[in-house]
Design a protein around this motif. Structure first.
Motif, PDB file in Angstrom:
ATOM      1  N   SER A  18       0.822  -1.211   0.000  1.00 42.21           N
ATOM      2  CA  SER A  18       0.000   0.000   0.000  1.00 42.21           C
ATOM      3  C   SER A  18       0.856   1.261   0.000  1.00 42.21           C
ATOM      4  N   ASP A  46       2.765   1.741  -3.318  1.00 43.79           N
ATOM      5  CA  ASP A  46       1.873   2.264  -4.358  1.00 43.79           C
ATOM      6  C   ASP A  46       1.531   3.730  -4.103  1.00 43.79           C
ATOM      7  N   GLN A  47       1.234   4.064  -2.845  1.00 43.99           N
ATOM      8  CA  GLN A  47       0.826   5.431  -2.517  1.00 43.99           C
ATOM      9  C   GLN A  47       1.904   6.440  -2.861  1.00 43.99           C
ATOM     10  N   GLN A  55      -5.610   7.921   5.118  1.00 43.89           N
ATOM     11  CA  GLN A  55      -4.605   8.174   4.094  1.00 43.89           C
ATOM     12  C   GLN A  55      -4.739   9.595   3.566  1.00 43.89           C
ATOM     13  N   SER A  89      -4.473  12.527   0.870  1.00 42.55           N
ATOM     14  CA  SER A  89      -4.672  12.595  -0.578  1.00 42.55           C
ATOM     15  C   SER A  89      -4.636  14.046  -1.009  1.00 42.55           C
TER      16      SER A  89
END
Length: 555
Positions: A186, A189-190, A310, A312
């Protein structure tokens, strides 16, 4: 080699086999990815032979951040065993309790840490000293071992990492191979992490931050790893340059310590692009980016893995991120969802008393429990949901704002306040290198606000600073200010709040206070203690605003 999408940590470790690019840097040594995988394979074979039959396959690792630590993590993964990272700041019976509670049959350590183990009763625990001739001879016998990822499954227990708390013995949270691999994937990818990146592990590897947010995404992405034995603010930028670091993790006061180093015209001469962690705060994150040109991303994830938020693009300043499905802010008593936060034009939270609550995950939770602690597990899983133990509030657009731990909540004059909110404001004070806010008992009921400030403090300028903060509520101004040269921290650089709360204003450091009805701060003396702890100001006296010392100073 392309980044692997393995479902287990063992598969990720095995994927480094045959890759002869540099993979690990430490104090002048460079190991290839193949050498790291081969070292893990040899230790896995040794581990399989040393573990007693029928015993829980658990090993303790009591080491600094040396190459032995990640290789033993890899060994445990390949052998289907679990690692308990042992905190070297623990002592005596508490240290023995950590080792025995997690049923470690093998304890990997070195000469540096042997004095910690002197006189401890550790029945059934075998010591492996990594800097001994016996250890080197043992490993020689397994030099031809090959990584065998087929032994491990995603559900295999892999980490037993202790969560910190203000009371009680630390709890050992369980993390499986599958969960750690998924967490690494995760983050990779982030942040678009890849095989050309170098991850800097300067936070202690006995803690989840370094392993979950630093080591795991490196395995997934195929990135290299640079180790720092122990965190050093002065060594941070030289290490970044030396190893070509592009990504690092942090926790606690680490960023403040780096910012406190002497500025240089060459501060932007490096390869670093991103830091990921917690507790830097918006003020220090902005200062870090201005000075070093690298972005910090503040994330939130409960230590046990039961909830995560998360960041963003578009996340408002001060917010952690948008609430994912299932994440809600609940009133701890009524279990009802708290209403959205309302702000005034200055950004001051207007309805903190009703908007602040505990972050709860009512959806599927990856929390895998605590080792041998059903009571603590049940507390986390009340009503079938995962209760994080952390305070948040949510705005009308669904963005979440961290407000501290549940035990960081203060109740002043009947109003609930969150320590983290006050800390964010006080961190703007020019003299403050670090700030901690916590409750001390009020003479009648509830709490009084106390702050500890590390750095320079001037009573007059601090009082004037408070008056100029538009988002400082009328109950938020500290009644007491303790001034220290260096903030007391735990082994993971988190502020040692439990110790500060315990000492209160009866401490060896200078304390300034604002007596009820007075306008200015002054030194707290022995004669003042009776008034600080004694009966409060009369009801028919200064207004609550005046008692908090927020009125303008008379010139």
């Amino acid at each position: 080699m392309n980044p692997t999408r393995g479902r287990t940590v063992a598969e990720l470790v095995a994927a480094w086999w045959g890759d002869h690019r540099p993979g690990l840097w430490f104090e002048g040594r460079v190991l290839t990815r193949h050498e790291v995988a081969a070292g893990a394979a040899g230790r896995a074979a040794l581990l399989a032979d040393l573990l007693p039959p029928g015993a829980a396959p658990h090993i303790g690792v009591l080491l600094d951040n040396t190459p032995e630590f990640p290789m033993w993590l890899g060994a445990a993964a390949l052998a289907g065993a679990a690692v308990a990272g042992i905190n070297p700041t623990r002592r005596g019976a508490e240290l023995a309790r950590d080792i025995l509670h997690t049923e470690c049959r093998i304890l990997v350590t070195d000469r540096t840490h042997l004095p910690l183990l002197a006189d401890l009763d550790l029945p059934g625990v075998r010591l492996l000293r990594t800097d001994s001739e016996e250890y080197a001879d043992l490993l020689t016998s397994y030099a031809d071992a090959h990584p065998d990822a087929c032994r491990a499954t995603p559900s295999d227990r892999f980490l037993l990492y202790f969560t910190s708390g203000s009371t009680g013995a630390p709890k050992a949270a369980i993390c499986s191979q599958g969960r750690l691999a998924a967490a690494g994937r995760s983050l990779a990818d982030q942040f678009a992490l890849g095989p050309d990146d170098v991850h800097y592990l300067c936070m202690p590897m006995f803690h989840g931050n370094a392993v979950i947010a630093g080591w795991a995404p490196a395995l997934v992405s195929g990135a290299g790893v640079a180790l720092r034995r122990r965190f050093s603010a002065s060594g941070f930028l030289p290490d970044v340059r030396r190893y070509g670091v592009t990504y690092f993790t942090y926790v606690g006061r680490a960023i403040q310590y780096v910012l406190a180093t002497e500025p240089s015209t060459e501060d932007r001469d490096h390869s670093l692009r991103l830091g990921f962690g917690t507790e830097a705060g918006a003020v220090d994150a902005a200062a870090f980016e201005r000075r070093f040109g690298a972005r910090l991303v503040e994330g939130y994830g409960s230590s046990e893995g039961g909830a995560a938020v998360q960041w963003s693009p578009g996340t408002p300043p001060g917010a952690v991120g948008r609430a994912a499905p299932g994440l809600v802010v609940l009133d701890q008593e009524t279990r009802a969802e708290c209403p959205p936060a309302r702000f005034d034009g200055a950004g001051r939270l207007l309805n903190g008393d009703e908007a602040i609550g505990e972050l709860v995950n009512r959806g599927p939770s990856p929390f895998e429990g605590y080792w041998r602690n059903p009571a603590a597990e049940a507390e986390r899983r009340r009503d079938g949901w995962y209760w994080t133990g952390d305070l948040f509030y949510r705005d009308a657009d669904g963005y979440l704002y961290f407000a501290g731990r549940t035990d960081d909540r203060l109740r002043v004059d009947g109003e609930n306040l969150a320590a983290a909110m006050i800390e964010n404001i006080l961190a703007r004070y020019e003299g403050a290198a670090a700030v901690a806010v916590y409750a001390v008992p009020d003479p009648v009921t509830g709490d009084q606000v106390m702050a500890t400030i590390a750095g320079a403090f001037d009573a007059l300028s601090f009082a004037e600073f408070l008056l100029s903060q538009p988002d400082l509520g009328t109950k938020m101004a500290p009644r007491f200010v303790r001034v220290v040269e260096r903030m007391p921290v735990t082994a993971t650089n988190k502020i040692h709040r439990a110790a500060l709360r315990k000492e209160g204003f009866r401490c060896a450091d200078p304390v300034w206070w604002r007596p009820p009805g007075e306008c200015a701060y002054r030194r707290l003396t022995a004669d003042d203690l009776e008034h600080a702890e004694g009966p409060p100001a009369p009801t028919r006296g200064p207004s609550p605003v005046r008692r908090q010392g927020l009125e303008p100073r008379t010139r």
